[in-house]
Design a protein around this motif. Structure first.
Motif: not given
Length: 408
Positions: A196, A198-202
């Motif tokens: 993750m 910033d709270g988003q999967p990448t």
């Protein structure tokens, strides 16, 4: 002495039990590797669902526990296992009855399945050979799966964890792994099996690098985090070189191709570009090639057009010359000793006569009339040869005999 014999009852009590060599024992201990990147194409993920999380496939008997797959970012165990089982015939003829092979044990109570005839299938003897992590690590790290054209793809060994006994347990949420290894895993990548930012999967390598750099604050795990960064840098170099090579081939094929064909992306190219954050360039390269036509093709067309124009001009000249020849052919001088005048016509002064005017046509008719040959029988011929043949064979007047019969 007698007391010792009575106690031991004849069995030896000295010496020590056999222990395998230290090197062999170290080779049998578990080892651990990791890989920060993904080479999984869409078609592969459909055939083998456990690869959907990304990673790299490596065919090795010591990775059979993880289905020969190293998941992206996972601390993957390399465990002692067995090579593929071989038949007794292969063991006898191909290995020369290698003593390191052992027969496969059939479990007690095992019932073989029925064959097409309804009878139990025969249980054939199979032989196997132990595969230990210490002997397989070189194949994993330096094999074709990890090295392509002398470029490493990013599989690295976590030597700090070598020898840790792998004890998988059910940790809930479908996670079955060694608790200690899992604790290290989640300390480095807190949201694993997701990564993750910033709270988003990448999946971007730059984002993953920031997560790993942040994990360096755990000083006790600093050396392991450094191995993760080494894997990431190796994979990024491989991915960038592979994509750059594809773009170079595109530009090269666009210049050389007369039909507008350019090199195409593969499934792996799209996987690598997504992780690098690189946009596709095939459309721009194709458009640029259309805006700048092939100079060689343009020169060929200009040469062909010049040849066509030159050939048409030559045809026009030939047509004009042919028309002139037709109009002047009657004025060609005729040399014949039997007539006076330059051209053979009586009283002709040598002036060019054409049939382009009424006067010219009349003069040509008069000249043609002067050349007629008349036989005694009254028939006329255009040529001297014609009248000669007529007189010799066909003239009824000249070929009559005294008796009134025809010579012919």
């Amino acid at each position: 002495m007698s007391q010792v014999l009575e106690v031991s009852q004849g069995y030896p009590v000295e010496g020590r039990p056999f222990e395998p060599p230290q090197l062999s024992r170290q080779n049998e201990q578990p080892r651990y590797i990791t890989f920060v990147g993904s080479l999984v194409e869409a078609s592969v993920a459909l055939d083998r669902p456990w690869t959907k999380g990304g990673g790299i496939e490596i065919g090795n008997p010591c990775l059979r526990y993880t289905k020969n797959f190293v998941r992206k970012g996972r601390i993957t165990p390399v465990l002692k296992d067995v090579h593929d089982w071989v038949t007794q015939d292969y063991w006898e003829k191909a290995t020369g009855r290698d003593a390191s092979y052992f027969p496969r044990q059939v479990p007690a109570g095992y019932v073989s399945p029925l064959n097409e005839s309804g009878h139990p299938s025969p249980i054939r003897a199979m032989y196997g050979k132990i595969a230990v992590p210490g002997e397989q690590m070189d194949s994993i790290l330096n094999g074709s799966a990890n090295i392509l054209d002398r470029t490493r793809r990013g599989v690295v060994e976590l030597t700090e964890l070598a020898g840790h006994e792998y004890n998988p347990q059910d940790l809930g949420d479908g996670i079955v792994t060694d608790p200690t290894i899992w604790k290290i895993q989640r300390t480095i990548l807190p949201d694993y099996p997701f990564i993750m930012k910033d709270g988003q999967p990448t999946v971007l390598l730059d984002d993953i690098e920031e997560v790993l750099l942040d994990a360096q604050r755990h000083t006790s795990l600093r050396s392991i985090v450094d191995k993760y960064l080494t894997s990431l840098n190796q994979f990024r170099d491989f991915a960038k070189g592979s994509v750059d090579q594809t773009h170079y081939r595109m530009k090269e094929s666009a210049v050389k191709s007369d039909s507008g064909y350019i090199w195409k992306y593969t499934e792996l190219d799209f996987v690598l570009m997504e992780q690098l954050g690189v946009q596709r360039q095939d459309r721009e390269i194709r458009q640029a090639n259309k805006a700048q036509p092939n100079e060689r093709l343009e020169n060929m067309f200009e040469q062909w057009l010049a040849i066509q124009i030159e050939e048409k001009q030559a045809n026009l000249e030939r047509q004009k010359q042919f028309a002139v020849d037709q109009n002047t052919m009657a004025a060609a001088p005729i040399q014949d000793k039997g007539f006076d005048g330059q051209s053979g016509y009586s009283g002709y002064s040598g002036e060019v006569v054409t049939n382009a005017t009424a006067q010219g046509q009349e003069e040509i008719a008069v000249a043609m009339a002067d050349t007629m040959h008349t036989c005694e029988c009254g028939k006329e011929f255009d040529t001297a040869q014609g009248i000669s043949m007529h007189k010799a064979r066909w003239c009824e007047l000249l070929n009559k005999t005294e008796t009134g019969e025809d010579n012919a």
